[in-house]
Write an enzyme that holds these catalytic residues in place. Structure first.
Site, PDB file in Angstrom:
ATOM      1  N   HIS A   1      -5.756 -21.795   9.463  1.00  0.00           N
ATOM      2  CA  HIS A   1      -7.083 -22.253   9.013  1.00  0.00           C
ATOM      3  C   HIS A   1      -7.861 -21.145   8.305  1.00  0.00           C
ATOM      4  O   HIS A   1      -8.415 -21.362   7.225  1.00  0.00           O
ATOM      5  CB  HIS A   1      -7.911 -22.778  10.189  1.00  0.00           C
ATOM      6  CG  HIS A   1      -9.365 -22.927   9.840  1.00  0.00           C
ATOM      7  ND1 HIS A   1      -9.869 -24.029   9.178  1.00  0.00           N
ATOM      8  CD2 HIS A   1     -10.426 -22.083   9.992  1.00  0.00           C
ATOM      9  CE1 HIS A   1     -11.159 -23.862   8.950  1.00  0.00           C
ATOM     10  NE2 HIS A   1     -11.521 -22.693   9.438  1.00  0.00           N
TER      11      HIS A   1
ATOM     12  N   ASP B   1      -8.060  -7.480   0.120  1.00  0.00           N
ATOM     13  CA  ASP B   1      -7.101  -7.758   1.205  1.00  0.00           C
ATOM     14  C   ASP B   1      -7.761  -7.382   2.510  1.00  0.00           C
ATOM     15  O   ASP B   1      -8.635  -6.504   2.541  1.00  0.00           O
ATOM     16  CB  ASP B   1      -5.824  -6.926   1.060  1.00  0.00           C
ATOM     17  CG  ASP B   1      -6.013  -5.520   1.603  1.00  0.00           C
ATOM     18  OD1 ASP B   1      -6.651  -4.707   0.906  1.00  0.00           O
ATOM     19  OD2 ASP B   1      -5.581  -5.237   2.735  1.00  0.00           O
TER      20      ASP B   1
ATOM     21  N   CYS C   1      -7.839 -28.347   5.378  1.00  0.00           N
ATOM     22  CA  CYS C   1      -6.559 -27.827   5.869  1.00  0.00           C
ATOM     23  C   CYS C   1      -5.990 -28.746   6.945  1.00  0.00           C
ATOM     24  O   CYS C   1      -6.698 -29.567   7.522  1.00  0.00           O
ATOM     25  CB  CYS C   1      -6.703 -26.398   6.388  1.00  0.00           C
ATOM     26  SG  CYS C   1      -7.232 -26.243   8.100  1.00  0.00           S
TER      27      CYS C   1
ATOM     28  N   CYS D   1      -7.759 -28.614  10.471  1.00  0.00           N
ATOM     29  CA  CYS D   1      -8.989 -29.396  10.572  1.00  0.00           C
ATOM     30  C   CYS D   1      -8.701 -30.894  10.462  1.00  0.00           C
ATOM     31  O   CYS D   1      -9.408 -31.709  11.032  1.00  0.00           O
ATOM     32  CB  CYS D   1      -9.992 -28.947   9.506  1.00  0.00           C
ATOM     33  SG  CYS D   1     -10.644 -27.297   9.877  1.00  0.00           S
TER      34      CYS D   1
ATOM     35  N   ASP E   1       0.864  -1.180   0.000  1.00  0.00           N
ATOM     36  CA  ASP E   1       0.000   0.000   0.000  1.00  0.00           C
ATOM     37  C   ASP E   1       0.904   1.234   0.000  1.00  0.00           C
ATOM     38  O   ASP E   1       2.132   1.122   0.002  1.00  0.00           O
ATOM     39  CB  ASP E   1      -0.966  -0.033   1.181  1.00  0.00           C
ATOM     40  CG  ASP E   1      -0.246   0.010   2.516  1.00  0.00           C
ATOM     41  OD1 ASP E   1       0.993   0.168   2.519  1.00  0.00           O
ATOM     42  OD2 ASP E   1      -0.904  -0.115   3.549  1.00  0.00           O
TER      43      ASP E   1
ATOM     44  N   CYS F   1     -13.486 -28.717   5.610  1.00  0.00           N
ATOM     45  CA  CYS F   1     -12.228 -28.031   5.322  1.00  0.00           C
ATOM     46  C   CYS F   1     -11.106 -29.059   5.247  1.00  0.00           C
ATOM     47  O   CYS F   1     -11.004 -29.947   6.100  1.00  0.00           O
ATOM     48  CB  CYS F   1     -11.943 -27.003   6.421  1.00  0.00           C
ATOM     49  SG  CYS F   1     -10.365 -26.164   6.198  1.00  0.00           S
TER      50      CYS F   1
END
Lengths: 370, 370
Positions: A332, A263, A303, A306, A90, A301
């Site tokens: 996660h 974002d 991931c 999980c 930014d 999920c």
């Protein structure tokens, strides 16, 4: 750098953005690594694992804290943080303007004091460009004035006009060819100013365009109204970036209205507070009812959090204030968003984004976490 | 559960300890995960990656904070923290006795107040066994009285004698077959007491034996003297565990004197303070000279932290107090120790442990960090 528009469904866009450090499939959620590090102990190694496409860092923090000169000496931010994929920085504007009592704005730029050590700093459009060129991100942002939420018309107009003049100075000051400078549309919460600003920035032949000054305190309907008003006024065949926005709901709402890039610090901030994204709404892990719950945070999920850890254990880590709790929850939440964006890209390709959106939100809002 | 002595070199032993949750190659360093989590955000997933063999948790914390009844209900500690390899729990004794002003010792056991909430608790040998059986570690420790450093002979003798009587009660109270109970040799810093205690615990037909009450404030020579005195008095064909010890130097010194097992919080505590193990001594990452240092922490380390991140970046993370700093430093320090232990096991097998030890320490003490 080039953006290909691959497919649309209504206003929703599926694109491919070619940068110096590789391709970004859009729509995309970008991770925020404020000071060259994702808060909550997510390493760039982890970012690769969760298929993050773009890392975003804050010019203000890198300039004031780390030193952009040092980063340049060290070969740029990519090398410094060991991230060989796209980076966006930014402009520093948002952070500077949030230092309400510590800054002085003139046509030339903004003088401010670092709240940590009281040291005086000055950032102008030229200096912001110089810093961002030293840092070396693929995408850099124009130095803008983000008017505060609830400001009157005159302040909003003044902020917009100075944003436009500063944009022209940014364009003049930019010398590096391998960085894309995104102009930012401002105009606060006034329709005519937003339209005027969108027209002004669209007149510039940029690689991509951003909408700033939203998600600063207004309700969702207001935000959606201004996204709906502004996005279609920005070039259709270029990426559009809605700054500082990133709940699952906001992503769906933004994409529906033609946004390509997002974002937000919220996924990792929530994570540090023990809040996990799930398909059935946000799960606050601290609840007593999870003491005996041996299931994963979200059954659907894939991931590793999980896959490996139960709600009971994650609640325990949060209650014990183990930093492992921040790390696993951040991992996660970011995985969840990146996976969701992949599903959205597939849905647009297959002309079923609206169906996906409706079904996702219906279940998400019902919040029946089992 | 069974220990095989594979090879010796002098007093150094290379062994293989078969437990319910798999084989432990010894000598071994055990990771300390106080409240079912390694401080510094190292997940059990990471532990597998760094080839940790045994995880150690603290009975005191699991009892007072998490609740051993809950852990039992949830299927035991292995399932709770998703760690299917060997676990060791201490007895709670060390933590209880360190609450100097908050505890009352009787023959029956120890009454104490939790310093966090002031609640009263009571642990006896029988209760320690009950808790450790509920938690379900592979290796459980006898409830002992660790006399404070510098205590007089009478206190040391009293602590040792009560430790022996409590050991007998632990043996009687233990009902689970699939857990190995290790007696603990005490006797503070008095040769005759240490000899008496070593003889007492050795008389018991246990799976393994521990030396407690060292590394509590004494200098290295004193510690080495008491390890040298005690270790050979404990059965040679069983694992010997030196409690609370774990710097690279201490590991080498202990192994040389016949120790098989070690544990220590120091690698992760140092990590949180920005101190990294290297072959050339400990590296304090906060130093200014690392600002421009693009090399890894340790060129010869194959861990992902040394592979991916520079000293400059790691220093930056530490200065910015990013928790990623704790995570990366903890990961490296544990990897370093596990890798060192693997090298030591190989060295003993090849009859060159003494050579390895001398060379390692020569370089480590020279501290020529480049």
């Amino acid at each position: 750098m080039k953006y290909e528009l691959l497919k649309t469904e209504g206003l929703a866009k599926r694109g491919r953005f070619h940068t110096v450090h590789g391709v970004i499939e859009t729509p995309v959620f970008m991770n925020v690594g404020t000071v060259a590090a994702i808060k909550g102990a997510v390493s760039t190694d982890d970012l690769r694992e969760i298929k993050c496409q773009v890392e975003l860092s804050n010019t203000y923090h890198l300039h004031v804290r780390t030193g952009d000169k040092l980063i340049k000496e060290l070969g740029g931010l990519h090398r410094f943080m060991n991230w060989d994929r796209p980076i966006l920085t930014d402009s520093g504007g948002f952070q500077v303007f949030s230092l309400a009592h510590l800054r002085k704005i003139t046509e030339e730029g903004v003088e401010f004091r670092d709240p940590k050590d009281g040291k005086k700093h000055f950032i102008s459009p030229e200096i912001s460009m110089e810093i961002q060129q030293a840092i070396g991100a693929d995408i850099i942002m124009a130095f803008d004035w983000c008017a505060p939420y609830g400001c009157d018309y005159d302040t909003a107009k003044q902020a917009m006009e100075i944003t436009h003049r500063w944009l022209d100075r940014c364009i003049k000051a930019k010398t590096r060819e391998n960085q894309a400078l995104f102009p930012i549309c401002q105009g606060a919460f006034y329709d005519d100013l937003r339209k005027e600003s969108a027209a002004y920035v669209s007149d510039i032949d940029a690689v991509g365009y951003a909408i700033g000054g939203l998600s600063v305190g207004e309700d969702k309907e207001t935000m959606n109204h201004f996204v709906e008003l502004t996005a279609p006024l920005l070039p259709h065949n270029k990426p559009r970036y809605l700054m500082g926005v990133g709940t699952p709901e906001d992503l769906l709402d933004g994409i529906k209205r033609g946004i390509d890039m997002f974002d937000c610090v919220l996924p990792t901030r929530n994570a540090r507070n023990g809040s996990y994204f799930t398909h059935d709404g946000n799960l606050s892990i601290k609840q007593e009812r999870f003491i005996h719950d041996f299931g994963p945070v979200d059954k659907e999920c894939n991931c590793k959090v999980c896959g490996n850890y139960s709600r009971s254990y994650l609640r325990h880590l949060f209650k014990e204030q183990e930093i492992l709790s921040c790390m696993l929850a951040s991992y996660h939440n970011l995985y969840f968003l990146h996976n969701m964006m992949k599903e959205i890209r597939n849905a647009i390709e297959e002309n079923r984004f609206e169906e996906y959106r409706t079904e996702f939100l219906k279940r998400y809002h019902a919040g029946n976490i089992k």
